[in-house]
Design a protein around this motif. Sequence first.
Motif, PDB file in Angstrom:
ATOM      1  N   LYS A 107     -20.767  -0.085 -12.439  1.00 39.43           N
ATOM      2  CA  LYS A 107     -20.234  -0.517 -13.737  1.00 39.43           C
ATOM      3  C   LYS A 107     -20.451   0.622 -14.740  1.00 39.43           C
ATOM      4  CE  LYS A 107     -21.034  -5.452 -12.949  1.00 39.43           C
ATOM      5  NZ  LYS A 107     -21.693  -6.680 -13.462  1.00 39.43           N
TER       6      LYS A 107
ATOM      7  N   LEU B 227     -14.486  -3.758 -21.147  1.00 41.68           N
ATOM      8  CA  LEU B 227     -15.433  -3.343 -22.181  1.00 41.68           C
ATOM      9  C   LEU B 227     -14.820  -3.497 -23.565  1.00 41.68           C
ATOM     10  CD1 LEU B 227     -17.966  -2.002 -23.313  1.00 41.68           C
ATOM     11  CD2 LEU B 227     -16.942   0.225 -22.793  1.00 41.68           C
TER      12      LEU B 227
ATOM     13  N   TYR C  59     -18.991   1.527 -17.532  1.00 43.57           N
ATOM     14  CA  TYR C  59     -18.677   1.369 -18.964  1.00 43.57           C
ATOM     15  C   TYR C  59     -19.707   0.442 -19.618  1.00 43.57           C
ATOM     16  CZ  TYR C  59     -14.318   3.293 -17.218  1.00 43.57           C
ATOM     17  OH  TYR C  59     -13.389   4.087 -16.604  1.00 43.57           O
ATOM     18  N   HIS C  60     -20.422   0.978 -20.629  1.00 50.01           N
ATOM     19  CA  HIS C  60     -21.537   0.265 -21.251  1.00 50.01           C
ATOM     20  C   HIS C  60     -21.243  -0.032 -22.719  1.00 50.01           C
ATOM     21  CE1 HIS C  60     -23.856   1.431 -17.688  1.00 50.01           C
ATOM     22  NE2 HIS C  60     -23.401   2.664 -17.872  1.00 50.01           N
ATOM     23  N   CYS C  61     -21.591  -1.228 -23.138  1.00 51.81           N
ATOM     24  CA  CYS C  61     -21.478  -1.607 -24.541  1.00 51.81           C
ATOM     25  C   CYS C  61     -22.646  -0.998 -25.312  1.00 51.81           C
ATOM     26  CB  CYS C  61     -21.482  -3.133 -24.680  1.00 51.81           C
ATOM     27  SG  CYS C  61     -21.482  -3.714 -26.387  1.00 51.81           S
ATOM     28  N   GLU C  62     -22.349  -0.289 -26.394  1.00 50.54           N
ATOM     29  CA  GLU C  62     -23.388   0.392 -27.171  1.00 50.54           C
ATOM     30  C   GLU C  62     -24.212  -0.584 -27.999  1.00 50.54           C
ATOM     31  OE1 GLU C  62     -21.360   3.273 -29.479  1.00 50.54           O
ATOM     32  OE2 GLU C  62     -20.827   4.548 -27.770  1.00 50.54           O
TER      33      GLU C  62
ATOM     34  N   LYS D  68     -12.719  -0.332 -18.086  1.00 47.61           N
ATOM     35  CA  LYS D  68     -12.769   0.011 -19.505  1.00 47.61           C
ATOM     36  C   LYS D  68     -12.110  -1.067 -20.351  1.00 47.61           C
ATOM     37  CE  LYS D  68     -12.148   4.007 -22.541  1.00 47.61           C
ATOM     38  NZ  LYS D  68     -11.636   5.397 -22.639  1.00 47.61           N
TER      39      LYS D  68
ATOM     40  N   LEU E  73     -25.614  -3.253 -24.605  1.00 47.82           N
ATOM     41  CA  LEU E  73     -25.880  -2.510 -23.370  1.00 47.82           C
ATOM     42  C   LEU E  73     -25.344  -3.200 -22.112  1.00 47.82           C
ATOM     43  CD1 LEU E  73     -29.530  -1.278 -24.044  1.00 47.82           C
ATOM     44  CD2 LEU E  73     -27.359  -0.174 -24.630  1.00 47.82           C
ATOM     45  N   LYS E  74     -24.483  -4.194 -22.269  1.00 47.26           N
ATOM     46  CA  LYS E  74     -23.872  -4.844 -21.119  1.00 47.26           C
ATOM     47  C   LYS E  74     -22.887  -3.887 -20.451  1.00 47.26           C
ATOM     48  CE  LYS E  74     -21.738  -9.218 -19.731  1.00 47.26           C
ATOM     49  NZ  LYS E  74     -21.181 -10.523 -20.185  1.00 47.26           N
ATOM     50  N   SER E  75     -22.810  -3.926 -19.115  1.00 42.20           N
ATOM     51  CA  SER E  75     -21.987  -2.970 -18.369  1.00 42.20           C
ATOM     52  C   SER E  75     -20.765  -3.662 -17.765  1.00 42.20           C
ATOM     53  CB  SER E  75     -22.807  -2.307 -17.262  1.00 42.20           C
ATOM     54  OG  SER E  75     -23.917  -1.625 -17.799  1.00 42.20           O
TER      55      SER E  75
END
Length: 378
Positions: A263, A280, A265-268, A277, A271-273
């Motif tokens: 995974k 996300l 693509y990470h949420c800033e 894209k 931090l969920k992956s």
Amino acid sequence: MECRLCLRSAPAESSVSIFGDPHPERLEQRIRTCCQIYVKRDDGLPNTVCLSCITNLESLISFRKACLRSNETSQVRLDDCLNIKTEEVLLEELIWDDEPSLPTIQQKNCEISTKLVLHTGEKPFKCDICLKSYTRKSSLKSHEKLHTGIKPYKCDTCLKSFIHKYELLLHLRSHTGEKPYQCEICLKSFAQKSSLLSHEKLHFGIKPHKCETCSKSFSRKYSLDLHKKLHTGIKPHKCETCLKSFIHKYELVLHLRSHTGEKPYHCEICLKSFAQKSNLRLHQKTHTGIQPYKCDICLKPFYRKYDLVLHLRSHTGDKPYKCEICLKSFTRKCSLMLHKQTHSGIKPHKCDICLKSFYHKSTLVKHEKFHTGVTPNP
């Protein structure tokens, strides 16, 4: 109801809210682009626009785009004329008392011929390997690099290699986030100019590339070429783990992540992956709380227009996807694909502990919880 732009009064049914659904920022951005007026919510001024002014805005945008395209076309023609004139002057300078060597004259004539070939559509330079033709010799040399497999330009960040330098420059923007090309209508930015030009066609409904089989139209030729593969039925990209086949390579890449668990693509924020894209981007909207797409029947809001379209079928009862074997209908294509597996008898999802097989992965996940002692959710 007073119009923000012309201050004329109009009935509610003939006015549009600047900050209304389904596109809460689109009208505001168009006013800013065309009129240089910055509209703000709750600024005490009228927040509606009459239909007459909206029509004028559309006409102004269309006229401005037409002018920009005409100016660009004229500039290209002027550059071509100047280049041809320059070549003619260079050719006249070759007429001396002592005639120059033959290769020099041939070189100049070749450059002038290349200019003429661009107008005639002739492609005299052919690849000896795949027989593809080009108008310029430089384009042929660039193409021949594909057959050598040599990729001299490498990204220092992810070590990915490219055949051409411009490909590396475009790739670097994926790391820097640079998007220098901006749409003047909705202010959306793009990393490539070609992507901006394709996007602008969406505002005007221009779809010049049509499929000869199903008559479906596309704004980009690349999208049409991808679509045509659906009609061939050929799926050249196969997963080595479960032997599932795909039409496009990117579909296989995404599928492989279901086996590897990758995974990237990470949420800033939380931090969920995510494996994709697009997922996300959809998740990031949950942090803003903005749901611009609203159902006109039950007023339920949605983050994506696609979700709204699916939801509306719960009101209309529309089930466009039908099984050709038992004629059972479904609202979603994915539901139909899962259903078809029951007719094939193939159960691709197998339990590693008891080797029991299942049609659907969700059923396997629920089954595995019995081995771990975890009570599955009802």
